[in-house]
Motif scaffolding. Structure first.
Motif, PDB file in Angstrom:
ATOM      1  N   HIS A 269      21.599  12.782  15.618  1.00 54.50           N
ATOM      2  CA  HIS A 269      21.663  12.716  17.081  1.00 54.50           C
ATOM      3  C   HIS A 269      23.092  12.859  17.583  1.00 54.50           C
ATOM      4  CE1 HIS A 269      22.622   8.653  15.773  1.00 54.50           C
ATOM      5  NE2 HIS A 269      23.236   8.501  16.917  1.00 54.50           N
TER       6      HIS A 269
ATOM      7  N   ALA B 179      24.111  16.498  17.267  1.00 60.29           N
ATOM      8  CA  ALA B 179      23.365  17.389  18.170  1.00 60.29           C
ATOM      9  C   ALA B 179      23.921  17.390  19.585  1.00 60.29           C
ATOM     10  CB  ALA B 179      21.889  16.982  18.198  1.00 60.29           C
TER      11      ALA B 179
ATOM     12  N   GLY C 239      27.492  20.165  16.220  1.00 58.65           N
ATOM     13  CA  GLY C 239      26.095  20.349  15.857  1.00 58.65           C
ATOM     14  C   GLY C 239      25.669  21.801  15.953  1.00 58.65           C
ATOM     15  N   ASP C 240      26.151  22.494  16.975  1.00 61.40           N
ATOM     16  CA  ASP C 240      25.842  23.925  17.098  1.00 61.40           C
ATOM     17  C   ASP C 240      26.428  24.694  15.919  1.00 61.40           C
ATOM     18  OD1 ASP C 240      24.551  23.789  19.724  1.00 61.40           O
ATOM     19  OD2 ASP C 240      26.534  23.260  20.459  1.00 61.40           O
TER      20      ASP C 240
ATOM     21  N   LEU D 196      14.909  16.815  19.053  1.00 61.47           N
ATOM     22  CA  LEU D 196      15.840  16.707  17.930  1.00 61.47           C
ATOM     23  C   LEU D 196      15.253  17.379  16.690  1.00 61.47           C
ATOM     24  CD1 LEU D 196      18.618  15.552  17.196  1.00 61.47           C
ATOM     25  CD2 LEU D 196      17.454  13.488  16.378  1.00 61.47           C
TER      26      LEU D 196
ATOM     27  N   PHE E 293      15.819  20.998  16.967  1.00 65.89           N
ATOM     28  CA  PHE E 293      17.221  21.284  16.691  1.00 65.89           C
ATOM     29  C   PHE E 293      17.455  21.419  15.184  1.00 65.89           C
ATOM     30  CE2 PHE E 293      21.562  19.804  15.785  1.00 65.89           C
ATOM     31  CZ  PHE E 293      22.309  20.616  16.639  1.00 65.89           C
TER      32      PHE E 293
ATOM     33  N   ARG F  32      19.626  19.751  26.584  1.00 60.88           N
ATOM     34  CA  ARG F  32      20.630  20.614  25.954  1.00 60.88           C
ATOM     35  C   ARG F  32      20.553  22.016  26.539  1.00 60.88           C
ATOM     36  NH1 ARG F  32      23.561  19.966  21.667  1.00 60.88           N
ATOM     37  NH2 ARG F  32      23.440  22.192  21.251  1.00 60.88           N
TER      38      ARG F  32
END
Length: 795
Positions: free
Chosen positions: A152, A155, A160-161, A192, A195, A377
């Motif tokens: 988390h 992200a 995170g990307d 999540l 993701f 997001r």
């Protein structure tokens, strides 16, 4: 079902340990392509993530990398290596576990590439480097599982990307790769899970008992404004004496330093208390961590540096000084106390001012209702994609169609169009239209249908600049004539110092002596009052969820859950005006001290309220209302000027505000700062050259020239488009202004009042006032000149 090696099962039995249901379930799900485990802090989720790997590796594993563990913190990888070592050594398993971070020696990193361990613990930045080498296919050939801890936290940032693009690359190298995400605080598990992977199974453990959380009762009420908790120190010291170990969280490093200094001065019992934050030297942070592990400290004043993961069983109380601004962050911090399964965590909230009392109550209510905040997001940022393309080229030639197909398997980039990808590829290859003539940005070329580095020697420079963390421009702080650093301060802060100035770092007062070779030299000055505050740190904005809950609290008939002083304050506001509500925008207009004032209660967070102040004063200037300045908090904006506002609706016309925003952004410092960060991540500006880190001033000088050049000759350049997207999403937060005005619609309620209202009064004590240059200041200057001439008998 995957089963544990008998020696490991026997070791667990000898310790009297029984696997929790979610740990057993993780073994059963070992073959699944992707699993997201959501388990409370102290629930053994990290061990649960590793159990399938320990089972598959067995007592005598073959050589080669089997499991990759990715953590957002370097300190967490070292902690995991220690914790994993116990069952592996205890069960006699011949499994090699090593970490690879920025602290790993060059010789060890080379050996790991030649002979990878069975389990490698790393960070997104170090993984990006590994994937950029030509031998990446060999290193990862046998990889079976990747475990991402604190998913988390990753992200919510560009790290995170960057990581999900790396996962897409790993999946191409090893198609059978299985993914495991571990998380404790999740407001939207399906989001999540997407993701992590399109094919993710969600496993939620028993959340355990609710935390024991309340507001700290103090003899003195909190002040009307400010961000510190000095007034509560006697009560906090009393709580420290009643508990084994207390973590005292602050939202900024500056607040932590100032609080620690005041706490130490009032620590009459000489309780052992430490301080821990990201600007202290690594040696000092490690000393505090070791003292915590040994149980030698009664309390640690800290910031987000201790939000995640590290397991200290003796922590039995968490105190949050200042409103948490974000419920997820609060839940994460609460979890540091009683880091054991099925044991309630104990926490106390300490509001720093009167407004924050209501916010703290809103946070308490949200935690009890298991209501977590989370902004939706946006799409994957393109500056990160540009960097990923360059890093991919370092590893060898690539086919553009294949890379695009790979990128859109990464959650945040699934909606990326081929046209957008091609624009990023063109930028990575040439720098874009306006920069194509410059040799330094001609980095990729197309040969035989594949893209590769134009000059193979460029790979080293690209690798030096990988990563999405933008360092705040900092300088080391050292005691004069002594080698060990105390920590670091922002470059802009250091530039403001003159010899003899004192400031706080690591809880001690030091005297500035000189700046030598990019190092701030200081001497100890015990007992002196620091004249200058430390680094500014990061200011969080109150989340939309908390802002909405505050407005709901205002609608109650009475407030039995709030302290009497705060309830009386809100009651008085209701008598003389009214309280803000969720369905309209309340404005208050009143004269004070010879000026006209306008209070805008938007509850949109600090960044958005500040942007609102900039845009509304611009509109007031165009209407001849002569604004002079404004100040903004998370809850409101207070504007003062020479003329009263009588018709507010034109000031809040969304289309006009957007036009004003575009004009303001064009040459604004916010855009230049955002462009600098974007250009660094995208690879246009170097952070390091030939192993030497550039200073912040050098990088800023380069970016300012590029920004002005692109605006003049290529205003539609990819990086300028990315910069605008980033600025609107981050420092400016215009989307929350749009949400506020959409919610209020035509219901903009202006209350004209004879004097300052109870709700507006605290705004007068806020620092960081922003002046407005315009007709109002010209009128004041003219009036002052006339008065002076009259006093001199000249008019």
């Amino acid at each position: 079902m995957t089963t544990l090696p008998p020696t490991l099962s026997d070791w667990f039995a000898a310790k009297g340990w029984t696997l929790h249901p979610h740990q057993t379930e993780m073994l059963a799900r070992a073959p699944d392509p992707a699993t997201l485990l959501i388990a409370p802090t102290g629930g053994g989720k990290t061990l649960a993530g590793f159990l399938p790997s320990l089972a598959e590796l067995g007592p005598n594993p073959p050589p080669g990398l089997h499991t990759l563990y990715v953590s957002p913190l370097k300190a967490l990888t070292a902690d995991i290596r220690r914790n994993l070592g116990r069952p592996i050594e205890g069960a006699g398993l011949k499994i090699r576990v090593e970490d690879r971070t920025g602290d790993t020696s060059y010789s060890q990193r080379r050996r790991q590439r030649a002979d990878p361990p069975h389990i490698l613990l790393t960070t997104p930045e170090s993984l990006a480097l590994l994937l950029s080498y030509e031998d990446a296919p060999r290193i990862f050939a046998g990889l079976q599982r990747v475990i991402i801890d604190e998913l988390h936290a990753l992200a919510e940032s560009k790290r995170g990307d960057q990581l999900v693009l790396q996962l897409a690359r790993l999946q191409s190298l090893t198609p059978g790769l299985r993914r495991v995400g571990l998380s404790a605080t999740v407001e939207n598990p399906p989001a999540l899970a997407r993701f992590l992977s399109p094919r993710t199974t969600i496993l939620e453990a028993d959340p355990g008992p609710d935390p024991d959380i309340s507001m700290l009762e103090t003899e003195a009420p909190p002040p009307w404004s400010g961000g510190g908790g000095r007034y509560a120190i006697p009560a906090i010291l009393n709580e420290i004496t009643r508990h084994k170990t207390t973590l005292i969280f602050h939202n900024t490093r500056a607040q932590a330093e100032l609080f620690f200094h005041d706490l130490w001065l009032q620590n009459a019992q000489d309780l052992p208390i430490g301080i821990h934050h990201g600007s202290l030297s690594r040696e000092q942070r490690e000393r505090v961590e070791q003292a915590m592990t040994a149980g030698a400290l009664r309390a640690v004043v800290c910031t987000g540096s201790l939000d995640l993961g590290i397991d200290w069983g003796d922590v039995d109380l968490v105190i949050q000084v200042g409103a948490p601004k974000n419920v997820k962050r609060l839940v994460q911090r609460i979890g540091r106390a009683n880091h054991r399964y099925n044991a309630p965590s104990k926490a106390l909230l300490v509001p720093a001012n009167r407004f924050e009392v209501v916010e703290c109550q809103a946070a308490l209510d949200a935690v009890r209702d298991h209501d977590l905040d989370g902004e939706p997001r946006g799409p994957g940022p393109k500056d990160v994609l540009c960097q990923h393309i360059l890093a991919t080229a370092c590893a060898g030639p690539f086919d553009a169609e294949s890379l695009y197909a790979e990128v859109i398997t990464a959650g945040p980039y699934t909606l990326l169009t081929k046209q957008e990808f091609d624009a990023c590829l063109d930028f990575a290859a040439t720098g874009g239209y306006a920069l194509k003539a410059y040799d330094r940005w001609q980095r990729l070329k197309l040969t035989n249908g594949k893209w590769h580095l134009r000059d193979p020697r460029a790979a080293a420079l690209i690798r030096q600049n990988l990563g999405t963390i933008i360092d705040i421009e900092t300088l080391k702080v050292r005691l004069r004539n002594q080698g060990a650093p105390l920590g670091e301060v922002e470059e802009s802060f250091a530039a403001s110092l003159t010899p003899g100035d004192t400031f706080l770092i690591g809880g001690q007062v030091v005297r500035y002596e000189s700046l030598r070779e990019m190092t701030v030299e200081v001497s100890k000055t015990p007992g002196r009052e620091p004249k200058i505050a430390v680094f500014s740190g990061t200011k969080f904005a109150t989340s939309t969820l908390l802002a909405d809950r505050i407005l709901q609290i205002f609608q109650q008939e009475s407030w039995p859950s709030l302290p009497a002083h705060t309830a009386a304050w809100l009651s008085l506001q209701r008598e003389v005006s009214r309280l803000p509500d969720p369905h309209s925008l309340l404005l208050e207009s009143f004269p004070h001290d010879g000026r006209e004032h306008l209070a805008i209660y938007g509850f949109a967070g600090r960044n958005a309220q500040q942007t609102l102040g900039l845009l509304v004063t611009k509109q007031m200037e165009s209407q001849g209302l002569a604004p002079l300045g404004f100040v903004a908090t998370d809850y409101a904006t207070l504007i003062w000027g020479l003329e009263p506002v009588t018709d507010p609706k034109p000031l809040f016309d969304l289309a006009t505000l957007r036009e004003g925003l575009d004009a303001w952004l064009a040459g604004n410092a916010v855009m230049k700062r955002t462009f600098r960060d974007t250009a660094i991540i995208a690879g246009l500006i170097e952070r390091s050259h030939q192993g030497r880190r550039k200073t912040g001033r050098q990088a800023t000088f380069s970016s300012d020239i590029l920004y002005d050049t692109l605006r003049r000759y290529d205003p539609d350049h990819l990086l300028l488009r990315i910069t605008r997207e980033e600025a609107l999403r981050g420092l400016i937060d215009f989307s929350r202004i749009e949400q506020l005005l959409a919610r209020a619609g035509p219901r903009i309620d202006l209350k004209r009042l004879p004097r300052v209202t109870p709700l507006a009064a605290p705004l007068f004590f806020e620092p960081s006032r922003i002046p407005v240059e315009g007709a109002g200041r010209d009128r004041l200057a003219a009036a002052q000149a006339q008065a002076l001439m009259e006093a001199a008998g000249l008019a």
